[in-house]
Design a protein around this motif. Structure first.
Motif, mmCIF file in Angstrom:
data_model
loop_
_atom_site.group_PDB
_atom_site.id
_atom_site.type_symbol
_atom_site.label_atom_id
_atom_site.label_comp_id
_atom_site.label_asym_id
_atom_site.label_seq_id
_atom_site.Cartn_x
_atom_site.Cartn_y
_atom_site.Cartn_z
ATOM 1 N N SER A 1 0.838 -1.194 0.000
ATOM 2 C CA SER A 1 0.000 0.000 0.000
ATOM 3 C C SER A 1 0.871 1.242 0.000
ATOM 4 O O SER A 1 2.105 1.158 0.089
ATOM 5 C CB SER A 1 -0.919 0.001 1.232
ATOM 6 O OG SER A 1 -0.147 0.137 2.423
ATOM 7 N N LEU A 2 0.225 2.406 -0.074
ATOM 8 C CA LEU A 2 0.934 3.668 0.049
ATOM 9 C C LEU A 2 1.257 3.927 1.513
ATOM 10 O O LEU A 2 0.634 3.368 2.417
ATOM 11 C CB LEU A 2 0.069 4.811 -0.486
ATOM 12 C CG LEU A 2 -0.334 4.754 -1.971
ATOM 13 C CD1 LEU A 2 -1.262 5.915 -2.294
ATOM 14 C CD2 LEU A 2 0.891 4.759 -2.863
ATOM 15 N N VAL A 3 2.246 4.806 1.758
ATOM 16 C CA VAL A 3 2.591 5.184 3.130
ATOM 17 C C VAL A 3 2.158 6.625 3.370
ATOM 18 O O VAL A 3 2.285 7.481 2.493
ATOM 19 C CB VAL A 3 4.108 5.017 3.396
ATOM 20 C CG1 VAL A 3 4.925 5.972 2.528
ATOM 21 C CG2 VAL A 3 4.429 5.247 4.871
ATOM 22 N N GLU A 4 1.607 6.875 4.551
ATOM 23 C CA GLU A 4 1.223 8.231 4.931
ATOM 24 C C GLU A 4 2.457 9.003 5.396
ATOM 25 O O GLU A 4 3.294 8.461 6.108
ATOM 26 C CB GLU A 4 0.212 8.204 6.081
ATOM 27 C CG GLU A 4 -1.110 7.551 5.745
ATOM 28 C CD GLU A 4 -2.022 7.494 6.956
ATOM 29 O OE1 GLU A 4 -1.497 7.617 8.091
ATOM 30 O OE2 GLU A 4 -3.241 7.331 6.783
ATOM 31 N N ALA B 1 8.184 0.587 8.855
ATOM 32 C CA ALA B 1 7.623 0.629 10.210
ATOM 33 C C ALA B 1 6.999 1.989 10.468
ATOM 34 O O ALA B 1 7.512 3.017 10.010
ATOM 35 C CB ALA B 1 8.718 0.356 11.238
ATOM 36 N N GLN B 2 5.898 1.995 11.180
ATOM 37 C CA GLN B 2 5.269 3.260 11.555
ATOM 38 C C GLN B 2 6.252 4.101 12.365
ATOM 39 O O GLN B 2 6.907 3.607 13.271
ATOM 40 C CB GLN B 2 4.017 3.007 12.380
ATOM 41 C CG GLN B 2 3.217 4.261 12.682
ATOM 42 C CD GLN B 2 1.942 3.953 13.435
ATOM 43 O OE1 GLN B 2 1.785 2.874 13.989
ATOM 44 N NE2 GLN B 2 1.015 4.891 13.455
ATOM 45 N N GLY B 3 6.382 5.391 12.018
ATOM 46 C CA GLY B 3 7.313 6.280 12.704
ATOM 47 C C GLY B 3 8.672 6.366 12.039
ATOM 48 O O GLY B 3 9.513 7.167 12.461
ATOM 49 N N VAL C 1 3.805 -0.443 6.441
ATOM 50 C CA VAL C 1 3.529 -1.022 5.129
ATOM 51 C C VAL C 1 4.306 -2.330 5.004
ATOM 52 O O VAL C 1 5.535 -2.342 5.112
ATOM 53 C CB VAL C 1 3.925 -0.062 3.987
ATOM 54 C CG1 VAL C 1 3.643 -0.705 2.626
ATOM 55 C CG2 VAL C 1 3.181 1.258 4.113
ATOM 56 N N ALA C 2 3.573 -3.432 4.779
ATOM 57 C CA ALA C 2 4.215 -4.732 4.651
ATOM 58 C C ALA C 2 4.784 -4.915 3.247
ATOM 59 O O ALA C 2 4.361 -4.250 2.295
ATOM 60 C CB ALA C 2 3.211 -5.842 4.953
#
Length: 398
Positions: free
Chosen positions: A289-292, A327-329, A355-356
C-alpha cells in the motif's frame, strides 16, 4: 534498489510571504538590539545584530548555563582568595566560605555577583581560564558563532565580546532549562550564608519584573565600556519573546518594553503544519500500500499581524526512497518551508502507518498456473495432431 529522490512541491498560498512588519519598527538608542521568538528562534527585529559588543554582566547567562550543564545543584562552591578579590558587584564572600551551587546561581543572576561568578567558574572549570574554554564551546553549541568569552562575569577584556544575535541564541537555550527560568523570574530570594550578618536577601536587578506585565527574566549588565546592557523576556497570550539591547546610553528599561511591545503587536504566531497530521501519501517500493507522511513535530512561524493567515510561506516535501517493509514512525523525508528570501526551516516527516512487503507467492503461483495451462494446452494440441495423422493414414489405406 537504486537510490532516488522524489521532490513533491506543495503550496499553501499563491502569494509569496514577505517578512516585513505590519507597523514601523521602533528606534532605540542601543548600539545593537534583537527581538527573537523564544519558541521558534525567529528574529523579529534587528539593529546591528552582528556588531561585536561588550556584554557586561549579561555574560552571566552563559555562565549559569555552563554551570547547570556541568555541576549538580546540591554541590557546594568554596571561595578562594581570587574569588574574594574579584572586582565589581558582589555578595562579599569570605575566603573559605561555602555556598550551595543552587544558592550561588541565584546570587549570580539576581544580584549579579562577580565573586560568585568566579567561584562557580573555579568549581566547574577548575580555573577561570578552563571555564572560559567551556563557555566558548557552549556558546558555539547554542549557535553563537561570532562571540568569544574570557571570563565568567563580563568585566572588560578586549577579547571578551558577543553580538546581540548571539546573546539571543544563548539566552534561548538557557531559557530551556527549568531551573534557569525559575531563577531569572524570581524577584527576591533568601539564601543560606555562613553568618547571619552576611548578605542573604537577594533582590533581582531586572526592574522589568516589576514594571512590565508578563516579564519572565532575564539579566542586566553595565560597565563603563559596555554601557547599559539588558536581556529581557516576556510572555503574552501564549507567546514568549526575548529582547536584547547592548550599548544603550540610557532608558534601557523603556526601550526593552518598546521592543517587546513591538514584537507582540506587529506579529502573530501561526502553526504552518501540525505534528501527526497527514500531508501526503507516497508509493512504497514492493509495498502492499501507500505510506502516509506525517510531520514529526509542529512548525510555527511569525507572520505580520495585518497579513491574511492564509497567505503563508510555501512548503514542499522532500521524500527519501521508501522500500517495504516500512515501520510506523520511520523517517521518510522532510517538509521544507521557504519564503522569498529562502529557506526558513524544515521538519522531519515520518511514516504514519506501517507497510508490509508484497509477498512473492501470488507472482510465483500465477507463473506456475500459467505454465501448467500452457503445458496442458501443448499436450492437447499434440494429441489433436496425432489423432489427425491417424485418421489420415487410415483414409489412405482404405
Amino acid at each position: 534498489m537504486r537510490l532516488f529522490l522524489a521532490m513533491v512541491s506543495v503550496f499553501f498560498a499563491t502569494v509569496v510571504f514577505f517578512c516585513t512588519a505590519a507597523r514601523a519598527e521602533p528606534e532605540v538608542s542601543a548600539k545593537a538590539a534583537v527581538v527573537m521568538d523564544l519558541k521558534t528562534g525567529q528574529v523579529l527585529y534587528t539593529k546591528e545584530p552582528s556588531k561585536r559588543m561588550y556584554p557586561a554582566s549579561t555574560t552571566k547567562i552563559l555562565t549559569a548555563l555552563v554551570v547547570l550543564q556541568n555541576v549538580r545543584l546540591e554541590d557546594r562552591v568554596k571561595a578562594s582568595s581570587k574569588v574574594v578579590n574579584t572586582e565589581g558587584s558582589a555578595i562579599w564572600l569570605k575566603e573559605g566560605e561555602e555556598l550551595a551551587v543552587s544558592d550561588a546561581l541565584y546570587a549570580l543572576l539576581l544580584n549579579s555577583a562577580n565573586d560568585v561568578a568566579e567561584a562557580l567558574a573555579e568549581k566547574a572549570g577548575g580555573s577561570g581560564e578552563g571555564f572560559a574554554e567551556m563557555m566558548n564551546r557552549a556558546a558555539k553549541a547554542c549557535g553563537a558563532t561570532d562571540s568569544n568569552f574570557k571570563n565568567p562575569h563580563g568585566l572588560p577584556d578586549e577579547g571578551h565580546y558577543t553580538t546581540a544575535l548571539d546573546l539571543a541564541k544563548i539566552t534561548r537555550v538557557a531559557m530551556g532549562n527549568r531551573f534557569f527560568r525559575e531563577i531569572v523570574a524570581t524577584k527576591t530570594k533568601n539564601i543560606t550564608r555562613t553568618s547571619q550578618e552576611d548578605l542573604s536577601l537577594l533582590i533581582n536587578t531586572n526592574k522589568l519584573l516589576w514594571r512590565y506585565e508578563g516579564a519572565i527574566g532575564v539579566k542586566t549588565g553595565y560597565t563603563i565600556e559596555a554601557r547599559q546592557c539588558l536581556v529581557a523576556a516576556a510572555e503574552r497570550n501564549g507567546r514568549q519573546l526575548i529582547a536584547v539591547l547592548l550599548g544603550s546610553e540610557g532608558g534601557v528599561w523603556n526601550e526593552a518594553a518598546v521592543l517587546l511591545d513591538y514584537g507582540f503587536s506587529a506579529y502573530r504566531l501561526v502553526e504552518l503544519v501540525k505534528a501527526g497530521e497527514v500531508v501526503g501519501h507516497f508509493p512504497v517500493d514492493k509495498g502492499v500500500s501507500l505510506v502516509e507522511g506525517k510531520p514529526s513535530r509542529s512548525f510555527w512561524y511569525n507572520i505580520p499581524a495585518d497579513k491574511d493567515p492564509f497567505l503563508l510561506p510555501k512548503w514542499r516535501l522532500k521524500i527519501e526512497p521508501v522500500a517495504a517493509p516500512v515501520a510506523q514512525g520511520k523517517y521518510i523525508g522532510e517538509v521544507i518551508f521557504s519564503n522569498e528570501q529562502g529557506e526558513i526551516g524544515r521538519v522531519g516527516m515520518v511514516a504514519g502507518n506501517s507497510v508490509a512487503k508484497r509477498s512473492l507467492w501470488p507472482v510465483v503461483s500465477t507463473v506456475f498456473i500459467a505454465a501448467c495451462l500452457a503445458f496442458l494446452g501443448l499436450k492437447i494440441l499434440a494429441a489433436g495432431v496425432r489423432s489427425r495423422r491417424r485418421r489420415s493414414l487410415s483414409f489412405r489405406r482404405g
